[in-house]
Design an enzyme around this catalytic site. Structure first.
Site, PDB file in Angstrom:
ATOM      1  N   LYS A  88       0.862  -1.186   0.000  1.00  0.00           N
ATOM      2  CA  LYS A  88       0.000   0.000   0.000  1.00  0.00           C
ATOM      3  C   LYS A  88       0.893   1.228   0.000  1.00  0.00           C
ATOM      4  CE  LYS A  88      -4.571   0.702   0.352  1.00  0.00           C
ATOM      5  NZ  LYS A  88      -5.649  -0.134  -0.224  1.00  0.00           N
ATOM      6  N   GLY A 188     -23.807   3.863   3.855  1.00  0.00           N
ATOM      7  CA  GLY A 188     -22.925   4.383   2.821  1.00  0.00           C
ATOM      8  C   GLY A 188     -23.344   3.856   1.468  1.00  0.00           C
ATOM      9  N   VAL A 189     -23.936   4.724   0.654  1.00  0.00           N
ATOM     10  CA  VAL A 189     -24.401   4.286  -0.674  1.00  0.00           C
ATOM     11  C   VAL A 189     -23.673   5.088  -1.749  1.00  0.00           C
ATOM     12  CG1 VAL A 189     -26.633   3.330  -0.021  1.00  0.00           C
ATOM     13  CG2 VAL A 189     -26.431   5.792  -0.373  1.00  0.00           C
ATOM     14  N   GLY A 190     -22.360   5.182  -1.581  1.00  0.00           N
ATOM     15  CA  GLY A 190     -21.520   5.874  -2.554  1.00  0.00           C
ATOM     16  C   GLY A 190     -21.099   4.949  -3.665  1.00  0.00           C
ATOM     17  N   LYS A 191     -19.787   4.972  -3.981  1.00  0.00           N
ATOM     18  CA  LYS A 191     -19.261   4.246  -5.136  1.00  0.00           C
ATOM     19  C   LYS A 191     -19.649   2.773  -5.150  1.00  0.00           C
ATOM     20  CE  LYS A 191     -14.795   5.035  -5.458  1.00  0.00           C
ATOM     21  NZ  LYS A 191     -13.400   5.141  -5.975  1.00  0.00           N
ATOM     22  N   VAL A 192     -19.522   2.114  -4.013  1.00  0.00           N
ATOM     23  CA  VAL A 192     -19.820   0.680  -3.934  1.00  0.00           C
ATOM     24  C   VAL A 192     -21.242   0.434  -3.446  1.00  0.00           C
ATOM     25  CG1 VAL A 192     -19.196  -1.505  -2.832  1.00  0.00           C
ATOM     26  CG2 VAL A 192     -17.404   0.083  -3.558  1.00  0.00           C
ATOM     27  N   GLY A 193     -21.643   1.161  -2.432  1.00  0.00           N
ATOM     28  CA  GLY A 193     -22.928   0.909  -1.778  1.00  0.00           C
ATOM     29  C   GLY A 193     -24.125   0.957  -2.699  1.00  0.00           C
ATOM     30  N   HIS A 194     -24.141   1.899  -3.647  1.00  0.00           N
ATOM     31  CA  HIS A 194     -25.327   1.993  -4.503  1.00  0.00           C
ATOM     32  C   HIS A 194     -25.422   0.804  -5.460  1.00  0.00           C
ATOM     33  CE1 HIS A 194     -22.787   3.705  -7.749  1.00  0.00           C
ATOM     34  NE2 HIS A 194     -23.802   3.461  -8.560  1.00  0.00           N
TER      35      HIS A 194
END
Length: 362
Positions: A88, A188-194
C-alpha cells in the site's frame, strides 16, 4: 536518544502487526510529494495495493496507516486466490489542493524504481484519471481508464463480491442463500454501496440506507422508488428493528465497543475496509451470536479486477473469480466452526497458511 518503543519502528520490527519486507519514504521537493510505500509481503508475488491520498496530521500517522493497510492487502490478496502479495502507498496531503500532474508523475517514478515489486492502483483520494497519469512513468499501474488500457472503475465488482459474501452468510445461517424478503441495512451508498443496493433490490430484499451525502441517497431513491427506506444516520441504522444484515460500506472502524452491543442484525457483511475497530471486536460479535463475514474477504472484487488488468482485462473472467467469494466465505465459516474461533480469525489462519506455504516452496 528518541524513544520509539511505541512508534512506527516498534510496529515495523517488533510487533505482531509488523513483519513488513520494505518501507520506502518518498520525497520530491519540486512537486511537494511526500509519500510512503509499504510492502508487507511478496511471498505470493508482487505486492498489490492502492495509493491513498490523505491529509494526515503527522508523518508518523501516515507511515502507520501505510503499514496497516499493506498488511491487510497481503491477507486480502491471499484470500482472493491472487498471485500477489500485499502493499500500500499513502501520499501525504489534501487531494483537493495538493494533487498535481507533476506530483503524480514524481510518485510514478518512485513506484517504478521498485522494479515491479509493487503494483499500485486507486484508493481513497485517488481516481482512474490519476492512475492514467502515474502510468506515464510506471508500467506497474492498474486501475487505469479503458482508453489507456485499463479496466476503469472497480466498484461494480467490489459490490458484486460483497453480495456473494452476503448470500454465503445467508446460506450458512439460514440454510438458503436467497436474500428475498430479508431486511438489509446499508451504511454508505456511494461508489460501492449503490451498486450493492441494486443487487439486493433485484432479489427483492427490503433495504434501509443512510449516507451523509444527500445526493447519494437521492440517486438510490430515484433508481429504486420502492423497497428502499432512509434513516437519519448510522446510529439509527444499526438499531433498526428486524434488521437481518448490516452492511458497513463507508468508513472503517464501524464495529466498535459502542456499535456492537446495540446492533440488531444477525449478520455483518459490508464493503468498508478495516471494520473491526480493534482486536477483540470479532469475539464480541461472536459472543452476541452475530455472524461476521470478514471485510477483506468479501470486498476483494475490486482487487481481483485490478490484478486481472495486468493480464489484459476481461470482465467476464473477473466476475467469475469474484463469484468464488461465495465459496470462500462459506469455507471460512466452516473453518471457524471446526476450530472454535471467530470467522475473522479463521480467515487470517487460511491466509497465513497460504503465504507460509508459498514462502516454504521458494
Amino acid at each position: 536518544m528518541t524513544d520509539v518503543s511505541d512508534g512506527v519502528l516498534h510496529t515495523l520490527f517488533r510487533s505482531e502487526q509488523g513483519g513488513h519486507e520494505q518501507v520506502v519514504l518518498c520525497q520530491d521537493r519540486a512537486s511537494g510529494l511526500k509519500a510512503v510505500i509499504a510492502l508487507h509481503s511478496t511471498a505470493l508475488g508482487p505486492a498489490l495495493g492502492g495509493t491513498r491520498f490523505y491529509p494526515y496530521a503527522t508523518e508518523e500517522e501516515a507511515v502507520a496507516d501505510a503499514l496497516n493497510l499493506a498488511r491487510g492487502m497481503s491477507y486480502k490478496n491471499a484470500m482472493a486466490g491472487l498471485d500477489h502479495g500485499g502493499g500500500k502507498a499513502v501520499i501525504i496531503g489534501d487531494p483537493g489542493t495538493d494533487k498535481s500532474e507533476e506530483l503524480l508523475l514524481a510518485y510514478g517514478r518512485f513506484v517504478a524504481s521498485l522494479g515491479g515489486r509493487y503494483v499500485t492502483a486507486c484508493d481513497v483520494g485517488t481516481y482512474v484519471a490519476d492512475m492514467d497519469v502515474v502510468a506515464r512513468e510506471c508500467r506497474w499501474t492498474t486501475g487505469r481508464s479503458p482508453e489507456n488500457g485499463g479496466a476503469g472503475d472497480s466498484s461494480v465488482l467490489t459490490a458484486f463480491g460483497v453480495y456473494q459474501g452476503m448470500r454465503a452468510s445467508a446460506q450458512h445461517l439460514w440454510g438458503d442463500p436467497s436474500l428475498r424478503g430479508r431486511r438489509i441495512g446499508v451504511a454508505g451508498v456511494g461508489k460501492v454501496g449503490h451498486h450493492l443496493v441494486d443487487h439486493l433490490r433485484k432479489e427483492n430484499a427490503e433495504v434501509v440506507i443512510t449516507d451523509v451525502r444527500e445526493d447519494a441517497v437521492r440517486r438510490v431513491l430515484d433508481r429504486h422508488p420502492q423497497g428502499v427506506t432512509v434513516v437519519a444516520d448510522t446510529e439509527a441504522l444499526i438499531r433498526t428493528e428486524g434488521l437481518d444484515v448490516y452492511a458497513p460500506c463507508a468508513l472503517g472502524g464501524a464495529l466498535n465497543d459502542d456499535s456492537v452491543p446495540v446492533l440488531t442484525a444477525a449478520v455483518v457483511c459490508g464493503a468498508a475496509n478495516n471494520q473491526l475497530a480493534h482486536p477483540g471486536v470479532e469475539k464480541d460479535l461472536a459472543d452476541r451470536g452475530i455472524l461476521y463475514a470478514p471485510d477483506y474477504v468479501v470486498n476483494a472484487g475490486g482487487v481481483i479486477q485490478v490484478a486481472d488488468e495486468l493480464h489484459g482485462f476481461d470482465f467476464d473472467r473477473c466476475r467469475a473469480k469474484a463469484a468464488k467469494i461465495f465459496d470462500t466465505t462459506l469455507a471460512i465459516f466452516a473453518r471457524a466452526k471446526s476450530d472454535g474461533i471467530p470467522p475473522a480469525a479463521a480467515a487470517d489462519r487460511i491466509a497465513e497458511q497460504r503465504m507460509a506455504e508459498a514462502r516454504a516452496s521458494r
